[in-house]
Write a protein that holds these residues in place. Structure first.
Motif, short mmCIF file in Angstrom:
data_model
loop_
_atom_site.label_atom_id
_atom_site.label_comp_id
_atom_site.label_asym_id
_atom_site.label_seq_id
_atom_site.Cartn_x
_atom_site.Cartn_y
_atom_site.Cartn_z
N GLU A 147 -3.36 10.70 -3.82
CA GLU A 147 -3.36 11.33 -5.14
C GLU A 147 -4.44 10.73 -6.03
N GLU A 148 -4.64 9.42 -5.92
CA GLU A 148 -5.69 8.77 -6.70
C GLU A 148 -7.07 9.29 -6.29
N LYS A 149 -7.27 9.47 -4.99
CA LYS A 149 -8.54 10.00 -4.49
C LYS A 149 -8.76 11.43 -5.00
N ARG A 150 -7.71 12.26 -4.97
CA ARG A 150 -7.81 13.62 -5.49
C ARG A 150 -8.12 13.61 -6.98
N PHE A 151 -7.48 12.71 -7.71
CA PHE A 151 -7.71 12.61 -9.15
C PHE A 151 -9.15 12.23 -9.45
N LYS A 152 -9.68 11.24 -8.74
CA LYS A 152 -11.06 10.81 -8.97
C LYS A 152 -12.04 11.92 -8.63
N THR A 165 0.85 -1.18 0.00
CA THR A 165 0.00 0.00 0.00
C THR A 165 0.88 1.23 0.00
N ASP A 166 0.48 2.18 -0.77
CA ASP A 166 1.20 3.42 -0.88
C ASP A 166 0.23 4.53 -0.55
N ARG A 167 0.34 5.08 0.65
CA ARG A 167 -0.61 6.09 1.12
C ARG A 167 -0.59 7.33 0.23
N GLU A 168 0.59 7.76 -0.17
CA GLU A 168 0.68 8.95 -1.01
C GLU A 168 -0.03 8.73 -2.35
N PHE A 169 0.17 7.53 -2.93
CA PHE A 169 -0.50 7.21 -4.19
C PHE A 169 -2.00 7.18 -4.00
N GLU A 170 -2.47 6.58 -2.91
CA GLU A 170 -3.90 6.50 -2.65
C GLU A 170 -4.52 7.89 -2.49
#
Length: 80
Positions: free
Chosen positions: A35-40, A28-33
């Protein structure tokens, strides 16, 4: 595609298959998650903006058509 790019894609595909079959733990990559949430979230807002912009454009087209009809009607009154 370069040879190094091909090797990298092959390694990623292998890791992905192992992860899905349960032979490898998922990382799990918290930073990626985040950023993914912000993108969505941004994607949803952009879709809403696109729908509203299309509605506005349609309203402007309808108003232009109405203005043309009103203009032609007024022109008929003055021609007579």
């Amino acid at each position: 595609m370069s040879w190094s790019g091909f090797k990298r894609n092959l390694n990623r595909a292998t890791s992905n298959v192992l992860s899905k079959t349960g032979n490898m733990d998922r990382t799990t990559d918290r930073e990626f998650e985040e950023e993914e949430k912000r993108f969505k979230n941004l994607e949803q807002k952009l879709e809403k903006l696109h729908r509203e912009a299309n509605g506005y454009a349609q309203a402007v087209r309808n108003m232009t058509g109405s203005q043309l009809r009103i203009g032609s009607t007024i022109d008929q009154f003055y021609d007579e």
